[in-house]
Scaffold this motif. Sequence first.
Motif: not given
Length: 398
Positions: A327-341
Motif C-alpha cells: 500500500g506504500f507508494g513506489i517512487l522510482d525504478v532503476g535498471y541495472r541490466s536489461p533483465d534486472e531492475a
Amino acid sequence: MASLQVADPNRILFHSSSIPPRNSSFKLPTALPLLPRASLDSSFPSSKTRRRFIADTAAIPLVLSFPSPSRSDEPSLSEWERVYLPIDPGVVLLDISFVPDDPNHGFLLGTRQTILETKDGGNTWSPRSIPSAEEEDFNYRFNSISFNGKEGWIVGKPAILLYTSNAGESWERIPLSAQLPGDMVYIKATGEKSAEMVTDQGAIYVTSNRGYNWKAAVQETVSATLNRTVSSGISGASYYTGTFNTVNRSPDGRYVAVSSRGNFYLTWEPGQPYWQPHNRAIARRIQNMGWRADGGLWLLVRGGGLFLSKGTGITEDFEEVPVQSRGFGILDVGYRSPDEAWAAGGSGILLRTMNGGKSWIRDKAADNIAANLYAVKFINDNKGFVLGNDGVLLRYVG
C-alpha cells in the motif's frame, strides 16, 4: 529488609533472605538469566508492615540502562548496504554522479545545500564546500549533477549553475538569465563543453561553450503548449499548474515528464518543436515515469501500482504488473541490466525483478529502514545507489 537492584536490563535480581518460592518443586534453569519476580516475606504480620515495606521500596532509586541502538543491530540487506553520511538527518538526497575517468570519485547532492564527495567508490563520503555557491544567503537545493569526462555540471534551486573542467577539483559559477522560465531540475553533460538543461516548466536548453550561451530546444513552455492543445482532449490539461512533478531522460535523448497533478504525462524527442501531451489510461494519478532498459516505459501510480508499456518507444498502452508494495507508494525504478531492475518507495519499500519487470519480489530486509526511498541510480552494472530522505543512502553490493 528486601531490596530491589537493577543494574543490567537483561538481568534483574531480587534479593530476599528468607523467602522460598511458592511451589518448592519449581526450579529456574540455571543457564538462563533470572526473570523479574516479586517476592514478599511471608512473616508480614499486619497492613502497617506492608505499608512500611511499600514506602521503603518506593524510596529506592530505580536505575535502568538500555543498550543504545547500534548500526550492527539493523538488519543487513541481501543486495544493499547502508552508507552513513556526515549530514543532518533532515536532508533529502536528490542525485549522484561519478567521474568517468575516475570511477571511485563521485559527488552526492541533496537539500540544505548538501554536496558530498567520495574518492573510494561511495564507501565513505565527506562534505564538500564550493565557495561560489556560498556567497549569498541562500539555502540551495541541488537537484541534478552530470559528468562527461572531467567536465561536470550541477544545477539547483534557487537558480544556480556550477561547472567544472577538472573532475570537480574546482567549480565555477555560470551566470544565468533572470528570465529563465521555471526552476532547473535536470542537467545532462552531452559532450565537450556541452550540456542539456531542463526546467520544471518544460524549457529545454543546450550549450556547446561551457554554458556561456544557451539555445532553446523547444519553442515554448508546457503551459503555452497546453493552452493551444487543451481542446484536443487532454484530460486535466485545463487544471495544469505549469510545472513538472518528475522528468526523466532516455540514453538517446528522449524525455518523459509527469504533470504536477499526475493527471497526464508529456513526452519530447530531439527535433520536436513542442512537448507532446498524453492522456493516462489508468484511473489512479501518475507518480513517476521513466525508461526501461529495452527502450519501453515504466509508469508508477499513487498508492503503489506499477505498469509497463506494451512494446518499446512512446505509447499510451500500458499493462499493470503485480507488486507487493504493502500500500506504500513506489517512487522510482532503476535498471541495472536489461533483465534486472530495482524499485524503491515509501517506508523503505525495495523491490527486485530479474525478468525485465514482469514479476517483482520484495526485499523484506529493507522494511525496517525508517525512510522514504526516492531514487534508484545505477552508474554501471556493479555500482548502484538508492537515495532517500533523512540522509539515507544504500549502496549496491550484490
